[in-house]
Design an enzyme around this catalytic site. Sequence first.
Site, PDB file in Angstrom:
ATOM      1  N   GLU A   1      60.726  43.658  50.236  1.00  0.00           N
ATOM      2  CA  GLU A   1      59.410  43.106  49.897  1.00  0.00           C
ATOM      3  C   GLU A   1      58.512  43.001  51.120  1.00  0.00           C
ATOM      4  O   GLU A   1      57.514  42.278  51.103  1.00  0.00           O
ATOM      5  CB  GLU A   1      59.562  41.739  49.223  1.00  0.00           C
TER       6      GLU A   1
ATOM      7  N   LYS B   1      57.691  35.874  35.541  1.00  0.00           N
ATOM      8  CA  LYS B   1      57.687  37.317  35.775  1.00  0.00           C
ATOM      9  C   LYS B   1      57.519  38.003  34.425  1.00  0.00           C
ATOM     10  O   LYS B   1      58.349  37.814  33.523  1.00  0.00           O
ATOM     11  CB  LYS B   1      59.022  37.749  36.385  1.00  0.00           C
TER      12      LYS B   1
END
Length: 437
Positions: free
Chosen positions: A206, A341
Site C-alpha cells: 500500500e 469496504k
Amino acid sequence: MDGYRIKTVTARRIYDSRANPAVEVDIRLEDGTLGRGMVPSGASTGKYEALELRDGGGNLGGKGVDKALRNIRESLAPALIGMDAGRQREIDGKMIELDGSANKANLGANAILGCSLAACRAAANHRRLPLYAYLGGALAATLPVPMVQIIGGGAHAAHAVDIQDYLVIPLGEKTFAAAYEKVVNVYIAARRLFAEQGKPLSLADEGGLWPTGFKSNEEGVALLTESIARAGYRPGRDLAIALDVAASEFYDREAGVYRLNMENRELSREQFIGMLCDWVDRYPIVSIEDGASEHDWEGARMLTDRLGGRVQLIGDDLFATNVERIRRGVNEGCYNAVLVKMNQIGTISETFEAINYARGRGYLPVVSARSGETEDATVVHLAVAANAGQLKVGSAARGERTAKWNEAIRVEEELGPSGRYPGAGVFLDAGIAVFGK
Ligand code: PGA
Ligand code: ZN
C-alpha cells in the site's frame, strides 16, 4: 426517466496494483452516457467477506476473473439492460436476487460490485453531478480525516513484521489539505529515518515503507512516534498513531493463541491484549483495527472493555461491512468503529446500509480501500457522500493511493465553504478522549 435506461453492459479484465486481474464494467445509458466501475481486492481478506470469484488454475496465479466476467455477460447484463440507472437500490436488489446466495458466491461479489459501481457512475454522469453529490445529495459535505499508512507489514510485506499497518492520523487543522500536508511531512521524515538507519527504501503493497530489519513489532510504533517528532510535530497532539493489527492473520484458532512469528512468541488472548494496552499507555495511539481475530469475539469484547473509552477500536475482518455481524458486535460490546469496504459486501446500497446502521448505534464508520487497488477514486466520494468522517486508503506513495488523496483535495476545493472538515472532532464527538493522555 428519460435517457437513464441502461443500454449496454461491457465487462473486461484489467489489472490491480499487485498485478492481479480485476473486473472492470462499463455501463452505457440510452443517451450515450458512460459509467465505469473498477473492483479492488484484498490480501488479508476476512473469512466473512462476500465471495470474490477467481478462476483458479495455473494462469495469472490462479487469480483470473474470466468466470466473473462471464457471469456479468450471461446473467447480470441481460437483467440490467433496460433498467433505470438512477435506481440504485433496485439495481442492487436485482443482482442480489439473481445471485441467490447469502454471500454472493454464485455470481461473485467482484462481478456484482463492478456493475453496482458502473451504474451509479453512469447515473451521476447523466445528471452531471460529482459522484459524492449524486450519492449523498445536498447533505454530502464532510471531508474525511485521513488515516495514512507510513509503514506496511503483515500480508502486505511478506510478514516481515506481524502487524499489518502502522498509520498516522492528523488531529488538528481546519481543512483536509492542511491535515494531509502534515501526514506527508511525517512520511518524508520516516523515509529519512529509514535511510539513516541503512534500511533500503522499498515500499510495501500500500505504499508504506517496507519494515526491513525490524527486531520487534513494537519497533514500528516507536519509529512512527519519532517520525512525527522529527517532522516538527507533537506526537499525540498534532498527529497520533493508528494500527491495523489484522490479528486474524496470526491467530491460531485451535490453540486460541496469538502467534507473533517475527518475535517467535506465542501469546494468550489476555497476554496479547495486555501487550496492546501497554502500547497504548506508552505511545500516542488513538485507533486500533482488528486488535482481535475475526474468530475471537471474546477478545474483541475484552479489548473494548479495557480501551473503548480512549481508543477508536475498529472491526474490519470481524464485521466485514455486514449489518448482521455489526449487530452482533453492538450486542456483545465489541469495538466502537467499523471499517467499511465496498467489496466486502458487494453493492453500493448495502455499503450505505452498513454505514448508516453503524452510525445509528454510535459506531464510527471508517471508509477503506483495499490493498489491491486501481486508479479509481470512488471510495473518496463514498466517504464524502455518507459524511463518514474518516478515510483509509493506504500510504502517501504509489499512484493508486495518490489517486484517492488527490481526489479528496479536489473535492474539498470544489465544495468550498460548504465543505466541512471535522479534524479531531470526529473522535471527541464520539467520546473518544484522543488528547486524554
Ligand atoms: P486488505 O487490507 O485489503 O488486504 O484486506 C486492508 C485492511 O486490512 O484494512
Ligand atoms: Zn484491516
